[in-house]
Design a protein around this motif. Structure first.
Motif, PDB file in Angstrom:
ATOM      1  N   ARG A  29       0.871  -1.182   0.000  1.00  8.81           N
ATOM      2  CA  ARG A  29       0.000   0.000   0.000  1.00  8.81           C
ATOM      3  C   ARG A  29       0.902   1.225   0.000  1.00  8.81           C
ATOM      4  O   ARG A  29       1.784   1.349   0.848  1.00  8.81           O
ATOM      5  CB  ARG A  29      -0.889   0.016   1.241  1.00  8.81           C
ATOM      6  CG  ARG A  29      -1.838   1.205   1.289  1.00  8.81           C
ATOM      7  CD  ARG A  29      -2.645   1.223   2.568  1.00  8.81           C
ATOM      8  NE  ARG A  29      -1.814   1.557   3.713  1.00  8.81           N
ATOM      9  CZ  ARG A  29      -2.264   1.570   4.965  1.00  8.81           C
ATOM     10  NH1 ARG A  29      -3.504   1.224   5.229  1.00  8.81           N
ATOM     11  NH2 ARG A  29      -1.457   1.903   5.953  1.00  8.81           N
ATOM     12  N   VAL A  30       0.673   2.127  -0.927  1.00  9.66           N
ATOM     13  CA  VAL A  30       1.511   3.323  -1.054  1.00  9.66           C
ATOM     14  C   VAL A  30       0.687   4.551  -0.682  1.00  9.66           C
ATOM     15  O   VAL A  30      -0.397   4.771  -1.227  1.00  9.66           O
ATOM     16  CB  VAL A  30       2.062   3.469  -2.484  1.00  9.66           C
ATOM     17  CG1 VAL A  30       2.968   4.686  -2.576  1.00  9.66           C
ATOM     18  CG2 VAL A  30       2.819   2.217  -2.897  1.00  9.66           C
ATOM     19  N   SER A  31       1.213   5.343   0.258  1.00  7.77           N
ATOM     20  CA  SER A  31       0.520   6.535   0.731  1.00  7.77           C
ATOM     21  C   SER A  31       1.366   7.763   0.466  1.00  7.77           C
ATOM     22  O   SER A  31       2.600   7.722   0.594  1.00  7.77           O
ATOM     23  CB  SER A  31       0.231   6.428   2.234  1.00  7.77           C
ATOM     24  OG  SER A  31      -0.489   5.262   2.545  1.00  7.77           O
ATOM     25  N   GLY A  32       0.719   8.854   0.107  1.00  7.70           N
ATOM     26  CA  GLY A  32       1.422  10.108  -0.134  1.00  7.70           C
ATOM     27  C   GLY A  32       0.445  11.214  -0.475  1.00  7.70           C
ATOM     28  O   GLY A  32      -0.773  11.005  -0.526  1.00  7.70           O
ATOM     29  N   LEU A  33       0.988  12.428  -0.685  1.00  9.78           N
ATOM     30  CA  LEU A  33       0.154  13.570  -1.045  1.00  9.78           C
ATOM     31  C   LEU A  33      -0.115  13.554  -2.548  1.00  9.78           C
ATOM     32  O   LEU A  33       0.821  13.452  -3.355  1.00  9.78           O
ATOM     33  CB  LEU A  33       0.843  14.881  -0.663  1.00  9.78           C
ATOM     34  CG  LEU A  33       0.861  15.259   0.821  1.00  9.78           C
ATOM     35  CD1 LEU A  33       1.622  16.571   1.010  1.00  9.78           C
ATOM     36  CD2 LEU A  33      -0.543  15.391   1.371  1.00  9.78           C
ATOM     37  N   SER A  34      -1.376  13.681  -2.907  1.00 12.93           N
ATOM     38  CA  SER A  34      -1.736  13.723  -4.316  1.00 12.93           C
ATOM     39  C   SER A  34      -1.327  15.066  -4.925  1.00 12.93           C
ATOM     40  O   SER A  34      -1.039  16.028  -4.214  1.00 12.93           O
ATOM     41  CB  SER A  34      -3.241  13.503  -4.487  1.00 12.93           C
ATOM     42  OG  SER A  34      -3.971  14.538  -3.831  1.00 12.93           O
ATOM     43  N   LYS A  35      -1.296  15.113  -6.247  1.00 11.91           N
ATOM     44  CA  LYS A  35      -0.930  16.354  -6.924  1.00 11.91           C
ATOM     45  C   LYS A  35      -1.951  17.447  -6.624  1.00 11.91           C
ATOM     46  O   LYS A  35      -3.158  17.224  -6.676  1.00 11.91           O
ATOM     47  CB  LYS A  35      -0.879  16.133  -8.439  1.00 11.91           C
ATOM     48  CG  LYS A  35       0.250  15.251  -8.916  1.00 11.91           C
ATOM     49  CD  LYS A  35       0.235  15.138 -10.426  1.00 11.91           C
ATOM     50  CE  LYS A  35       1.357  14.237 -10.932  1.00 11.91           C
ATOM     51  NZ  LYS A  35       1.329  14.096 -12.399  1.00 11.91           N
ATOM     52  N   GLY A  36      -1.459  18.639  -6.319  1.00  9.19           N
ATOM     53  CA  GLY A  36      -2.352  19.775  -6.130  1.00  9.19           C
ATOM     54  C   GLY A  36      -2.636  20.432  -7.469  1.00  9.19           C
ATOM     55  O   GLY A  36      -1.722  20.709  -8.247  1.00  9.19           O
ATOM     56  N   ILE A  37      -3.908  20.666  -7.779  1.00  8.67           N
ATOM     57  CA  ILE A  37      -4.272  21.252  -9.076  1.00  8.67           C
ATOM     58  C   ILE A  37      -4.933  22.612  -8.903  1.00  8.67           C
ATOM     59  O   ILE A  37      -5.600  23.100  -9.809  1.00  8.67           O
ATOM     60  CB  ILE A  37      -5.184  20.297  -9.875  1.00  8.67           C
ATOM     61  CG1 ILE A  37      -6.439  19.930  -9.080  1.00  8.67           C
ATOM     62  CG2 ILE A  37      -4.439  19.050 -10.272  1.00  8.67           C
ATOM     63  CD1 ILE A  37      -7.403  19.059  -9.863  1.00  8.67           C
ATOM     64  N   GLY A  38      -4.757  23.222  -7.712  1.00  6.79           N
ATOM     65  CA  GLY A  38      -5.272  24.566  -7.501  1.00  6.79           C
ATOM     66  C   GLY A  38      -6.785  24.621  -7.358  1.00  6.79           C
ATOM     67  O   GLY A  38      -7.440  23.650  -6.985  1.00  6.79           O
ATOM     68  N   PHE A  39      -7.355  25.797  -7.657  1.00  6.32           N
ATOM     69  CA  PHE A  39      -8.801  25.992  -7.553  1.00  6.32           C
ATOM     70  C   PHE A  39      -9.473  25.322  -8.742  1.00  6.32           C
ATOM     71  O   PHE A  39      -9.108  25.550  -9.884  1.00  6.32           O
ATOM     72  CB  PHE A  39      -9.138  27.488  -7.527  1.00  6.32           C
ATOM     73  CG  PHE A  39     -10.567  27.780  -7.205  1.00  6.32           C
ATOM     74  CD1 PHE A  39     -10.964  28.021  -5.899  1.00  6.32           C
ATOM     75  CD2 PHE A  39     -11.527  27.799  -8.200  1.00  6.32           C
ATOM     76  CE1 PHE A  39     -12.293  28.282  -5.604  1.00  6.32           C
ATOM     77  CE2 PHE A  39     -12.854  28.060  -7.915  1.00  6.32           C
ATOM     78  CZ  PHE A  39     -13.234  28.305  -6.606  1.00  6.32           C
ATOM     79  N   ALA A  40     -10.458  24.492  -8.451  1.00  7.61           N
ATOM     80  CA  ALA A  40     -11.153  23.765  -9.517  1.00  7.61           C
ATOM     81  C   ALA A  40     -12.649  23.797  -9.269  1.00  7.61           C
ATOM     82  O   ALA A  40     -13.117  23.894  -8.128  1.00  7.61           O
ATOM     83  CB  ALA A  40     -10.669  22.316  -9.583  1.00  7.61           C
ATOM     84  N   GLY A  41     -13.406  23.706 -10.353  1.00 13.42           N
ATOM     85  CA  GLY A  41     -14.856  23.677 -10.251  1.00 13.42           C
ATOM     86  C   GLY A  41     -15.357  22.289  -9.893  1.00 13.42           C
ATOM     87  O   GLY A  41     -14.585  21.345  -9.736  1.00 13.42           O
ATOM     88  N   VAL A  42     -16.669  22.158  -9.777  1.00  9.63           N
ATOM     89  CA  VAL A  42     -17.259  20.891  -9.335  1.00  9.63           C
ATOM     90  C   VAL A  42     -17.116  19.798 -10.384  1.00  9.63           C
ATOM     91  O   VAL A  42     -17.074  18.613 -10.037  1.00  9.63           O
ATOM     92  CB  VAL A  42     -18.742  21.084  -8.981  1.00  9.63           C
ATOM     93  CG1 VAL A  42     -18.894  21.931  -7.733  1.00  9.63           C
ATOM     94  CG2 VAL A  42     -19.517  21.695 -10.140  1.00  9.63           C
TER      95      VAL A  42
END
Length: 208
Positions: A109-122
């Motif tokens: 099982r691999v855990s980590g922070l996902s990529k941040g893509i900034g402000f996004a709509g729904v």
């Protein structure tokens, strides 16, 4: 037996296994040294405190003074749970070789922070399907109603709306170790893992 190891995601590539191309993620698990220990008697659990050396200090012999200013000499300082036997043999400044506890075919099982893509709509953040695309619909990519008539202006807690997407700690289960490059301290894991290149991830054997 250790319960896992820390490493930095290098990136993705592919390997040929039994004549088939398999997408894999390379994780660099080298340059970690023992910075301290935790014991059941003092802390309630056994663990190794490990630090990832900065590049400029990797060719220099370890000095105990480094432990007084960890932020200067280490990129990261983390903990790895281990048994009392392994704790007894660990010495401050020794290189941590945790690849020996992994084998080809192990489920991890691999855990980590996902990529941040900034402000996004729904649509992008929550995968909304959207309104009708015909019959004069003018809703576009808007989220629609966010309240109801029980109380004026009330919005339910946890309502899915636009906002900061990504940059969350997630785990991906049932990944397989495809190859281990012992000399290069690299673990090849089938499939993708969280984060971009350089992200710190924790690889844990499932069942431990």
């Amino acid at each position: 037996m250790v319960n896992g190891l820390w490493g930095q995601k290098i990136g993705m590539t592919q390997l040929f296994v039994d004549g088939k191309a398999v997408p894999v993620t390379a994780v660099n698990v080298g340059h970690w040294i023992v910075c301290g220990t935790k014991t059941v008697a003092q802390d309630g659990y056994n663990a190794l405190q490990v630090g990832c050396l900065r590049k400029r200090y990797r060719s220099i012999p370890f000095d105990l003074l480094w432990l007084k200013n960890k932020q200067k000499y280490f990129f990261y300082t983390k903990e790895v749970r281990c048994s009392s036997e392994q704790l007894a043999t660990a010495a401050l400044g020794s290189v941590v070789d945790l690849l020996q506890f992994f084998a080809i075919g192990d489920l991890v099982r691999v855990s980590g922070l996902s990529k941040g893509i900034g402000f996004a709509g729904v649509y992008k953040r929550h995968n909304f399907g959207g309104a009708a695309k015909s019959h004069g619909s003018m809703m576009g990519r808007r989220p629609g109603s966010i309240g109801f008539t029980r109380s004026s202006g009330e919005i339910m807690r946890g309502q899915m709306m636009a906002g900061h997407a990504g940059n969350k700690r997630i785990s991906i289960l049932n990944l397989t170790v495809v190859k281990i490059l012992q000399s290069e301290n690299v673990l090849m894991i089938k499939g993708s893992v969280p984060g971009k290149s350089g992200t710190l991830v924790f690889v844990k054997r499932q069942g431990l």
